[in-house]
Design an enzyme around this catalytic site. Structure first.
Site, mmCIF file in Angstrom:
data_model
loop_
_atom_site.group_PDB
_atom_site.id
_atom_site.type_symbol
_atom_site.label_atom_id
_atom_site.label_comp_id
_atom_site.label_asym_id
_atom_site.label_seq_id
_atom_site.Cartn_x
_atom_site.Cartn_y
_atom_site.Cartn_z
ATOM 1 N N ILE A 18 0.756 -1.126 0.048
ATOM 2 C CA ILE A 18 -0.139 0.236 -0.093
ATOM 3 C C ILE A 18 0.840 1.330 0.083
ATOM 4 O O ILE A 18 0.373 2.184 -0.570
ATOM 5 C CB ILE A 18 -0.914 0.042 1.000
ATOM 6 C CG1 ILE A 18 -2.180 0.896 0.865
ATOM 7 C CG2 ILE A 18 -0.172 0.276 2.472
ATOM 8 C CD1 ILE A 18 -3.197 0.878 1.681
ATOM 9 N N VAL A 40 1.096 -2.726 8.859
ATOM 10 C CA VAL A 40 0.793 -1.732 7.864
ATOM 11 C C VAL A 40 0.991 -0.446 8.499
ATOM 12 O O VAL A 40 1.685 0.461 7.948
ATOM 13 C CB VAL A 40 -0.663 -1.859 7.080
ATOM 14 C CG1 VAL A 40 -1.581 -1.291 8.095
ATOM 15 C CG2 VAL A 40 -0.541 -0.896 5.922
ATOM 16 N N ASP A 41 0.778 -0.196 9.799
ATOM 17 C CA ASP A 41 0.995 1.074 10.517
ATOM 18 C C ASP A 41 2.360 1.222 10.368
ATOM 19 O O ASP A 41 3.033 2.505 10.103
ATOM 20 C CB ASP A 41 0.296 1.117 11.774
ATOM 21 C CG ASP A 41 0.335 2.122 12.681
ATOM 22 O OD1 ASP A 41 0.524 3.393 11.934
ATOM 23 O OD2 ASP A 41 0.268 2.295 13.820
ATOM 24 N N SER A 128 -7.595 -4.478 10.540
ATOM 25 C CA SER A 128 -7.792 -5.507 11.667
ATOM 26 C C SER A 128 -7.561 -7.145 11.452
ATOM 27 O O SER A 128 -7.613 -7.776 12.209
ATOM 28 C CB SER A 128 -9.299 -5.304 12.370
ATOM 29 O OG SER A 128 -9.368 -3.967 12.814
#
Length: 184
Positions: A18, A40-41, A128
């Site tokens: 992403i 991903v964070d 999530s």
């Protein structure tokens, strides 16, 4: 099936990273502190650089973080996207703590923020489904149904492209199956 048209909005599925997507906004599956983390964070914060963290700290100072199901927008720093929309997904606890509703809110609030900023393209991760352990198939169903409902309720949305960037082949397959089952 990796793409469909819903109204004036093109829905695209792909497997990839992403952080390399050239869109108006990528969505970050953030934690409530907004200070970066794993998955991903962490990848978004590392790739985007300190500008993202600085804006997240300003938001924390102003409102004390971001509650589960809500979303906030920042710069994208060094990322090819223009903005990052940070949303806090629910931790899966067996489905008895409104996790499904909270996950749907992550998607709808992110779409609302994108519309408020007149963005034309957005890319979502599989919110999530990593360390928060939300069942992947159910998460895919919620994500696609929420996007479909949003487009139906907001036919004048500024969003012309909504991408789901799946990190792994398993999630991509689940999204493809769900998209096909939607029969749009």
């Amino acid at each position: 099936m990796n793409d469909i048209q819903m109204g004036q909005t093109h829905i695209v599925l792909l497997q990839g990273d992403i952080t390399v997507q050239h869109v108006d906004a990528i969505v970050n599956a953030a934690n409530s502190s907004l200070l970066g983390g794993g998955g991903v964070d962490g990848a978004i914060h590392r790739a985007g650089g300190s500008a993202i963290l600085e804006e997240c700290q300003q938001i924390r100072n102003r409102q004390g973080g971001c509650p589960t199901g809500e979303a906030v927008i920042t710069t994208a720093g060094r990322l090819p996207a223009k903005h990052v929309i940070h949303t806090v997904g629910p931790v899966w606890n067996g489905g008895s703590n409104h996790e499904q509703q909270l996950l749907a809110q992550c998607y709808s609030h992110s779409l609302q923020l994108a519309d408020e900023h007149q963005l034309t393209s957005i890319a979502f991760p599989n919110i999530s489904t990593g360390i928060y352990h939300f069942p992947k198939k159910e998460a895919a169903t919620i994500a696609l149904n929420t996007v479909k409902e949003y487009i139906e309720q907001h036919p004048a949305t500024s969003l012309k492209q909504i991408m789901f960037v799946c990190y792994d082949a398993d999630n991509l397959s689940l999204y493809q199956q769900q998209l096909q089952a939607m029969n749009v």
